[in-house]
Design a protein around this motif. Structure first.
Motif, PDB file in Angstrom:
ATOM      1  N   GLN A  40       2.398   1.732  -3.445  1.00  0.00           N
ATOM      2  CA  GLN A  40       1.410   2.147  -4.437  1.00  0.00           C
ATOM      3  C   GLN A  40       1.034   3.616  -4.265  1.00  0.00           C
ATOM      4  O   GLN A  40       0.824   4.335  -5.252  1.00  0.00           O
ATOM      5  N   GLU A  41       0.955   4.059  -3.013  1.00  0.00           N
ATOM      6  CA  GLU A  41       0.567   5.439  -2.724  1.00  0.00           C
ATOM      7  C   GLU A  41       1.735   6.420  -2.785  1.00  0.00           C
ATOM      8  O   GLU A  41       1.539   7.625  -2.629  1.00  0.00           O
ATOM      9  N   GLN A  42       2.967   5.892  -3.005  1.00  0.00           N
ATOM     10  CA  GLN A  42       4.168   6.737  -3.045  1.00  0.00           C
ATOM     11  C   GLN A  42       4.276   7.572  -1.766  1.00  0.00           C
ATOM     12  O   GLN A  42       4.485   8.793  -1.804  1.00  0.00           O
ATOM     13  N   SER A  43       4.119   6.909  -0.614  1.00  0.00           N
ATOM     14  CA  SER A  43       4.045   7.598   0.672  1.00  0.00           C
ATOM     15  C   SER A  43       5.382   8.140   1.160  1.00  0.00           C
ATOM     16  O   SER A  43       5.423   8.964   2.075  1.00  0.00           O
TER      17      SER A  43
ATOM     18  N   GLY B 246       0.818  -1.213   0.000  1.00  0.00           N
ATOM     19  CA  GLY B 246       0.000   0.000   0.000  1.00  0.00           C
ATOM     20  C   GLY B 246       0.848   1.257   0.000  1.00  0.00           C
ATOM     21  O   GLY B 246       0.572   2.212  -0.744  1.00  0.00           O
ATOM     22  N   TRP B 247       1.870   1.283   0.825  1.00  0.00           N
ATOM     23  CA  TRP B 247       2.749   2.459   0.878  1.00  0.00           C
ATOM     24  C   TRP B 247       3.441   2.697  -0.464  1.00  0.00           C
ATOM     25  O   TRP B 247       3.580   3.835  -0.912  1.00  0.00           O
TER      26      TRP B 247
END
Length: 413
Positions: free
Chosen positions: A108-111, A105-106
Motif C-alpha cells: 500500500q505504501e509502495q515501499s 502495508g508495504w
C-alpha cells in the motif's frame, strides 16, 4: 533499486538446494542494490538466527510465527485441520496473518521498486492485488514433483494422499504463476511446463549456479579407491527414494563386480529409512561440516533421482569439484549437461550399475569426464547468475503492473 525479497522458513544455515540458490542470488543483488530480506519461521524466536541474518543482509526483517508443528503428531494434527483447504498443505501451513499484514502495508505504501516472492510457500501471504512489480521465483514446478511422487508410491493409502495433494498443488501453482507480473524458472524444462498456464514471454529462465571459490577441482588423484557418494538433504522425500532405489536395485550389481566398493550417503537429517540402509559397504554420515571434502574423496558421484523438479545444484557442485557423475535423466533435468561428454545418464538399474563400474575401473575414462565436468561448471559462477536475475528485476522495476493473460495449451487436461 529498492528490492524486497520474501522467503518462508529460515535461510541460514544454508543447506538445501533452494536455500543455496536463494542466498547466492540475493547476496549478489544486495551487493549492488538496497535489499530488504523478509524471513519468517515457525517455532520459538531464534535471536541467534536473526542476528546472523542481519550480518548477511543488514536490512533483513524477521518474523517468528510461533507455530509448533515440528513433531510428527503435531504435523499430522495440523494436516488434518487444514485438509479441507483449497491450497495444498505444503503451502497452507506457511500462512501467517502477521506476514500478510506486513506485506499489505508495504504494498500500500509502495515501499519498494520490485519484489521477489521466493517460491510458492511465500506466495500464500501476498496481497490479492499486486501493486508493486513482483517476480515469482520458481525453484521447481512443485506440482510435477507431487505427480511423480504419486506415480512411484507403492502404498495405496499414501498414493491416494499424494494424488490429493497433487491436484491441490496443480490448481494452486497455476493460479500463482498467473497472479504475478513475471516468473523466473531455473530451467527451460520448467519454463515449458509453466507455459501451459501463462504467456511464455512472461517466464524467464535463470539457470542454477555454483560457488566456484568453494567447489574447486583438484585433480590430485588422491580420491578414495572405489568410493561412490551421494550428496543431498536426507530428509527430503525424493532424495530418500533415490538412495533406497540405488541401494536396493543398483548397488548389489556394482558390488558383484567390485566387492571392495563403498557407498557413502552424505547429507543432513537422514530419515529412518535412510539410516536403515547403513551396513558393511554403505555409510550414512548425517550432517557434515562441509561436503567439499567428501566430494574430493569420491571416485564417482551418483544422482539416482526418480522424482524431482527444478535443477539439482548437487550436480554442478560435483562437476565443479572435478568429479565424474552418473545420473538419471530426471536427476539432470534442466541442466546444461551432455551425456557421454561431461556426465553419464542412465535410467535403468542395469545400465546405471554398468556405468558406475566402468568409471571405477577405468581411471583414464574417469579423468576425461572429470575434466569435461569441471570445464562446464566453470561457466555457471553465481556472479553471472545473479547478473541475469538482476536484469529481470531491472526490466520490471517501475513498470505499471500488468494483467496476465491466461494461456492453456491444447494438451492440458
Amino acid at each position: 533499486m529498492r528490492i524486497l525479497w520474501v522467503k518462508a522458513n529460515k535461510l541460514l544455515p544454508v543447506h538445501s538446494g533452494g536455500d543455496i540458490r536463494s542466498y547466492n542470488i540475493a547476496h549478489g543483488l544486495a551487493a549492488r542494490h538496497d535489499l530488504t530480506f523478509l524471513s519468517y519461521y515457525d517455532g520459538t524466536r531464534d535471536e541467534g538466527y536473526e542476528e546472523e541474518l542481519k550480518h548477511h543482509f543488514p536490512d533483513s526483517v524477521c518474523f517468528c510465527t510461533k507455530k509448533r508443528t515440528t513433531s510428527v503428531p503435531a504435523r499430522v494434527l495440523d494436516y488434518m485441520i487444514r485438509f479441507s483447504s483449497v491450497a495444498p498443505y505444503a503451502v497452507s501451513r506457511f500462512a501467517s496473518p502477521r506476514v500478510r499484514e506486513k506485506l499489505r502495508g508495504w504494498f500500500q505504501e509502495q515501499s519498494f521498486d520490485v519484489v521477489v516472492c521466493d517460491f510458492l510457500d511465500a506466495a500464500v501471504n501476498f496481497p490479492r492485488k499486486i501493486t508493486i512489480p513482483t517476480v515469482l521465483f520458481q525453484h521447481n514446478v512443485e506440482s510435477e514433483i507431487w505427480r511423480r511422487l504419486a506415480l512411484v508410491q507403492p502404498h495405496p493409502a499414501k498414493k491416494l494422499l499424494y494424488r490429493v495433494e497433487f491436484a491441490k498443488m496443480l490448481h494452486y501453482e497455476r493460479k500463482m504463476v498467473q497472479k504475478f507480473q513475471h516468473v523466473i524458472a531455473v530451467s527451460e524444462h520448467d519454463r515449458k511446463l509453466m507455459s501451459r498456464w501463462v504467456e511464455p514471454s512472461l517466464i524467464t529462465v535463470v539457470p542454477t549456479g555454483v560457488d566456484l571459490s568453494q567447489f574447486k577441482a583438484t585433480f590430485s588423484g588422491k580420491e578414495t579407491e572405489n568410493l561412490v557418494i551421494f550428496v543431498g538433504a536426507m530428509d527430503w522425500g525424493p532424495n530418500v527414494d533415490a538412495v533406497q532405489y540405488f541401494c536396493q536395485e543398483i548397488w548389489p550389481a556394482v558390488r558383484a563386480k567390485i566387492p571392495g566398493a563403498r557407498f557413502r550417503i552424505v547429507g543432513r537429517n537422514p530419515d529412518r529409512r535412510v539410516q536403515k540402509l547403513a551396513g558393511e559397504s554403505i555409510e550414512v554420515t548425517g550432517s557434515v561440516p562441509s561436503v567439499v571434502d567428501h566430494l574430493h574423496a569420491a571416485a564417482v558421484v551418483v544422482v539416482p533421482l526418480r522424482i524431482g523438479g527444478g535443477t539439482r545444484l548437487k550436480i554442478y557442485e560435483a562437476m565443479a569439484a572435478g568429479k565424474a557423475v552418473v545420473s538419471t535423466s530426471v536427476g539432470a533435468e534442466g541442466l546444461d549437461v551432455h551425456h557421454g561428454s561431461d556426465i553419464v545418464l542412465a535410467d535403468d538399474p542395469t545400465t546405471f550399475a554398468e556405468n558406475v563400474v566402468s568409471l571405477l575401473r577405468d581411471e583414464q575414462l574417469r579423468r576425461r569426464y572429470e575434466q569435461s565436468a569441471a570445464a562446464l561448471a566453470a561457466k555457471y559462477d553465481w556472479a553471472a547468475i545473479s547478473e541475469k536475475f538482476l536484469s529481470v528485476l531491472g526490466s520490471l522495476a517501475g513498470a505499471v503492473p500488468m494483467m496476465h493473460r491466461q494461456y492453456v495449451s491444447a494438451t492440458e487436461v
